[in-house]
Design an enzyme around this catalytic site. Sequence first.
Site, PDB file in Angstrom:
ATOM      1  N   ASN A  23       0.870  -1.155   0.000  1.00 34.39           N
ATOM      2  CA  ASN A  23       0.000   0.000   0.000  1.00 34.39           C
ATOM      3  C   ASN A  23       0.923   1.226   0.000  1.00 34.39           C
ATOM      4  O   ASN A  23       1.927   1.227   0.694  1.00 34.39           O
ATOM      5  CB  ASN A  23      -0.851  -0.046   1.279  1.00 34.39           C
ATOM      6  N   GLY A  82      -5.163  -8.773  -0.392  1.00 33.08           N
ATOM      7  CA  GLY A  82      -4.419  -9.733  -1.202  1.00 33.08           C
ATOM      8  C   GLY A  82      -3.056 -10.089  -0.655  1.00 33.08           C
ATOM      9  O   GLY A  82      -2.904 -10.457   0.511  1.00 33.08           O
ATOM     10  N   VAL A  83      -2.030  -9.982  -1.505  1.00 36.76           N
ATOM     11  CA  VAL A  83      -0.666 -10.350  -1.148  1.00 36.76           C
ATOM     12  C   VAL A  83      -0.188  -9.538   0.054  1.00 36.76           C
ATOM     13  O   VAL A  83       0.443 -10.073   0.966  1.00 36.76           O
ATOM     14  CB  VAL A  83       0.287 -10.166  -2.353  1.00 36.76           C
ATOM     15  N   ASP A  84      -0.478  -8.253   0.074  1.00 32.60           N
ATOM     16  CA  ASP A  84      -0.061  -7.385   1.176  1.00 32.60           C
ATOM     17  C   ASP A  84      -0.573  -7.926   2.507  1.00 32.60           C
ATOM     18  O   ASP A  84       0.189  -8.095   3.464  1.00 32.60           O
ATOM     19  CB  ASP A  84      -0.574  -5.962   0.928  1.00 32.60           C
ATOM     20  N   THR A  96      -1.423  -6.653 -10.655  1.00 31.86           N
ATOM     21  CA  THR A  96      -2.419  -7.293 -11.511  1.00 31.86           C
ATOM     22  C   THR A  96      -3.656  -7.750 -10.753  1.00 31.86           C
ATOM     23  O   THR A  96      -4.571  -8.295 -11.359  1.00 31.86           O
ATOM     24  CB  THR A  96      -1.814  -8.498 -12.257  1.00 31.86           C
ATOM     25  N   GLY A  97      -3.674  -7.531  -9.462  1.00 35.71           N
ATOM     26  CA  GLY A  97      -4.845  -7.899  -8.660  1.00 35.71           C
ATOM     27  C   GLY A  97      -5.764  -6.700  -8.497  1.00 35.71           C
ATOM     28  O   GLY A  97      -6.373  -6.230  -9.465  1.00 35.71           O
ATOM     29  N   TYR A 122      -5.158  -3.673  -8.235  1.00 34.64           N
ATOM     30  CA  TYR A 122      -4.779  -2.465  -8.980  1.00 34.64           C
ATOM     31  C   TYR A 122      -5.173  -2.557 -10.455  1.00 34.64           C
ATOM     32  O   TYR A 122      -5.030  -1.601 -11.201  1.00 34.64           O
ATOM     33  CB  TYR A 122      -3.293  -2.180  -8.851  1.00 34.64           C
TER      34      TYR A 122
END
Length: 175
Positions: free
Chosen positions: A11, A19-21, A106-107, A109
């Site tokens: 972020n 997601g990944v974060d 690609t998620g 964003y």
Amino acid sequence: VHADAVVNTANPHVAVGAGVDSAIYAAAGRDRLLKARAKVGTLAAGEVGITKAFDLPARYIIHSSGPAWVDGRHQEPELLRRCYDKALVMAYAHRCKSIAFPLMATGSYGFPKELGIQIAIDAFTSFLQEHEMDITLVVFDDHSYHVSGKWYDDVKSLGRETFAVSLPASLSEYI
């Protein structure tokens, strides 16, 4: 994924995203990582910062603020490439021998997956022409896996295996 450095799709502000974060914060130890990330501060799109990895099987987490996709005419590809390039250089500067990347931006964003994979592979290939490092690209869905596998086969056909593509059994085990 075991690597010296794990890249987090951060972020831009000091906050835990989705997601990944979110998965990285949970695995590393949310409170300690959030405190360390606060020392890095705000990251504009295309910028990176580094923290310890805490409970992750890595030495470092490289936080990279990717661009949100608008229409491709707002420097999105250039900013995404900068994310990959700066993360690789930062890992190298910290003497990392291996690095793991998610397919950045690609998620949530909205960056087109095919273009995102192409940018990642181009960055990896350029970096590996002058440096040695094991690079793992972790993708979380079947479509990305198949597209990245095509790129992986193309790179292998050049005579040098430059990165590995990994698909976790289930993203839910990371969230």
